[in-house]
Design an enzyme around this catalytic site. Structure first.
Site, PDB file in Angstrom:
ATOM      1  N   ASP A   1       1.177  -0.814   0.067  1.00  0.00           N
ATOM      2  CA  ASP A   1       0.310   0.000   0.063  1.00  0.00           C
ATOM      3  C   ASP A   1       0.890   1.313   0.064  1.00  0.00           C
ATOM      4  OD1 ASP A   1      -1.842  -2.130   0.271  1.00  0.00           O
ATOM      5  OD2 ASP A   1      -2.812  -0.904   2.101  1.00  0.00           O
ATOM      6  N   ASP A   2       0.109   1.897  -0.102  1.00  0.00           N
ATOM      7  CA  ASP A   2       1.103   3.550  -0.201  1.00  0.00           C
ATOM      8  C   ASP A   2       1.522   4.361  -0.988  1.00  0.00           C
ATOM      9  OD1 ASP A   2      -0.795   3.878   1.840  1.00  0.00           O
ATOM     10  OD2 ASP A   2      -0.016   4.017   3.714  1.00  0.00           O
TER      11      ASP A   2
ATOM     12  N   HIS B   1      -6.361   2.745  -4.136  1.00  0.00           N
ATOM     13  CA  HIS B   1      -5.932   3.141  -2.766  1.00  0.00           C
ATOM     14  C   HIS B   1      -6.127   4.989  -1.840  1.00  0.00           C
ATOM     15  CE1 HIS B   1      -4.887   2.447   1.343  1.00  0.00           C
ATOM     16  NE2 HIS B   1      -3.527   3.057   1.397  1.00  0.00           N
TER      17      HIS B   1
ATOM     18  N   HIS C   1      -4.981   8.926  -0.087  1.00  0.00           N
ATOM     19  CA  HIS C   1      -5.394   8.696   1.396  1.00  0.00           C
ATOM     20  C   HIS C   1      -5.744   9.611   2.616  1.00  0.00           C
ATOM     21  CE1 HIS C   1      -3.532   5.591   4.376  1.00  0.00           C
ATOM     22  NE2 HIS C   1      -3.368   4.560   3.275  1.00  0.00           N
TER      23      HIS C   1
ATOM     24  N   HIS D   1       3.544  -2.082   2.967  1.00  0.00           N
ATOM     25  CA  HIS D   1       3.861  -0.532   2.761  1.00  0.00           C
ATOM     26  C   HIS D   1       5.119  -1.069   2.024  1.00  0.00           C
ATOM     27  CE1 HIS D   1       1.164  -0.690   5.875  1.00  0.00           C
ATOM     28  NE2 HIS D   1       0.166   0.727   5.320  1.00  0.00           N
TER      29      HIS D   1
HETATM   30 NI    NI Z   1      -2.510   3.248   2.719  1.00  0.00          NI
END
Ligand code: NI
Length: 490
Positions: free
Chosen positions: A291-292, A341, A345, A435
């Site tokens: 993620d991210d 995603h 965020h 991540h």
């Molecule tokens: Ni995230």
């Protein structure tokens, strides 16, 4: 940076989000008639070597939701240092503000960024800080300027020659605000670094001075900004200010670089396990998810995955994807699945429906343009889901994916500990949350792959876990080993 309490701030939020999307949108070659206080941002994908750094909290059990992102420019270490220091300071302030038993339930801090200018002469970074305390959400802005001639990073007032020019600008700004009504606190407009902390140029070379939500009066006033016309602003500018103005004018005059968008298509071999010859009903499968990103270590992670012949699912932020399209193309070319995603965020379970839809739509659009694939999945930031989010996802043809194995890698730590946590918790059908924006996470991956493979696991993308049954839009999937949609909403 945050100077006042917040109540609504919705008007500013909407305007800022549109500005952000314009800069990096796949529709960026469309010139929208500009309101003079709107700033045209540089497309970050055109800045060579740019990556994105972040400070985050909240995917592991935590009362706080924090996502602070900032650009990393290869030739501007002083800028990186200043942005990192600023991010850490913002986190500390937020922790202090939200500490104590009487504080707010799950407060949120979100910082995203744009580039008002980026050239060999000057780089500007506008940081937009959104904060939710209780039910209110408010934004504040700050624009920093990096001067490559001196290697220093300075605040917005350095665009002006000195104190007399700052005072002249202050009175021009007050004049500009007069027609916004009597509710504006004129006395709050002062020639201070902290008050005039977000200044940049519009495409005509006018100097845009912007204020935080609720800074100069009731929050219901919405966004407050003044464009000081170029002819009046130019004599006040410092050498740095003139270079910044010239850089913006050059960018505005240059032809836009947007090629024809790739034709979206469904990924040919990633929807079900059968297409890849993997049947997760019979084979022990796990899905690594990252993620991210993409972030500064994503390229190294892709090297590791290629070497180990392992495929993964990347849940990328739209803002990061727009800034680094090359690495997304590489992900797609090497057999990984690239999914959404959200744009920046923010907790989508706490946003209004138009913001949620906009965040998902813009992210799907950029993924579609860059990878040529249609988005099928969204991982909600912080794993936070609401009924509204599920119905919007349904309408947009997106399945929601959370996780059932958390590497808990967002707070630093030893790669061996991260690998140990993942290997201990892994089970057939596991969706593993990691991540790719952290050095220690990427360092843990080779060990995770080797040890899980030794236990007989096959690595697949998330849709492959569900095999021929596939995944349905608007449903929540938290594990490949359970029936979908049965988990309680978070
Ligand atoms: Ni995230």
């Amino acid at each position: 940076m945050l100077k006042a309490r917040f109540a609504t701030g919705i008007a500013l939020l909407a305007i800022s989000a549109t500005g952000c999307a314009l800069a990096a949108s796949p529709r960026r070659n469309v010139v929208v008639p500009a309101e003079p206080t709107m700033i045209d941002y540089v497309d970050p994908a055109t800045v060579a070597g740019l990556s994105v750094g972040a400070v985050t909290m909240g995917d592991s059990p935590s009362d706080l939701k924090v996502h602070i992102s900032y650009p990393l420019l290869p030739d501007a270490p002083a800028l990186t240092h200043a942005l990192r220091r600023q991010a850490q300071q913002q986190l500390r302030d937020f922790l202090r503000r939200t500490k104590g038993p009487a504080s707010y339930p799950r407060p949120e801090l979100n910082v995203d960024w744009q580039l008002p200018a980026a050239s060999s002469d000057v780089t500007g970074v506008r940081l937009r800080t959104g904060q939710r305390l209780g039910t209110s959400w408010g934004n504040s802005m700050r624009t920093l300027w990096f001067d490559p001639h001196t290697g220093t990073t300075v605040g917005s007032t350095a665009l002006l020659k000195g104190k007399p020019e700052l005072e002249r600008l202050t009175s021009m700004v007050k004049d500009g605000l007069r027609d916004r009504g009597s509710q504006i606190k004129q006395d709050s407009v002062r020639p201070d670094d902290d008050v005039l902390d977000s200044m940049a140029f519009n495409r005509s070379g006018d100097l845009v001075v912007e204020f935080d939500d609720c800074q100069l009066g009731p929050c219901s006033l919405g966004r407050l900004a003044v464009a000081v016309p170029r002819a009046q602003a130019t004599p006040l500018l410092s050498d740095l200010g003139r270079r910044a103005q010239a850089s913006v004018l050059r960018t505005a005059a240059a032809p836009t670089l947007s090629g024809p968008p790739a034709t979206p298509r469904r990924p040919p071999d990633l929807v079900t396990g059968r297409d890849r010859g993997v049947d997760c009903a019979k084979t022990k499968c796990v899905a690594l998810t990252f993620d991210d990103g993409p972030g500064p270590y994503t390229g190294e992670l892709l090297d590791v995955l290629r070497k180990q012949d392992t495929r993964a699912t990347f849940f990328v932020l739209g803002a990061n994807a727009a800034a680094q399209p090359q690495i997304l193309r590489r992900m797609g070319a090497e057999g990984h699945l690239v999914e959404s995603h959200s744009w920046s965020h923010r907790d989508l379970s706490m946003q209004g429906s138009s913001m949620v839809a906009g965040s998902l739509r813009d992210t799907s659009a950029i993924l579609s343009v860059v990878t040529g694939q249609t988005s099928q999945l969204v991982r909600p930031p912080y794993g936070a889901v609401s009924k509204q989010l599920m119905s919007i996802a349904y309408r947009m043809g997106l399945s929601l994916v959370t996780w059932d194995v958390n590497a808990r890698d967002d707070n630093g730590g030893d790669p061996r500990d991260i690998a140990g946590r993942v290997v201990r918790q892994a089970h057939p059908g596991a969706i593993i949350l990691m991540h790719d924006i952290h050095r220690h996470s990427v360092d843990a991956v080779p060990d995770i792959i080797t040890r899980l493979r030794a236990k007989g696991y096959t690595f697949v993308t998330v849709p492959e876990l569900y095999g021929a049954a596939g995944m349905q839009a608007g449903r929540l999937y938290g594990s490949g080993s359970e029936l979908p949609g049965k988990r309680p909403l978070t």
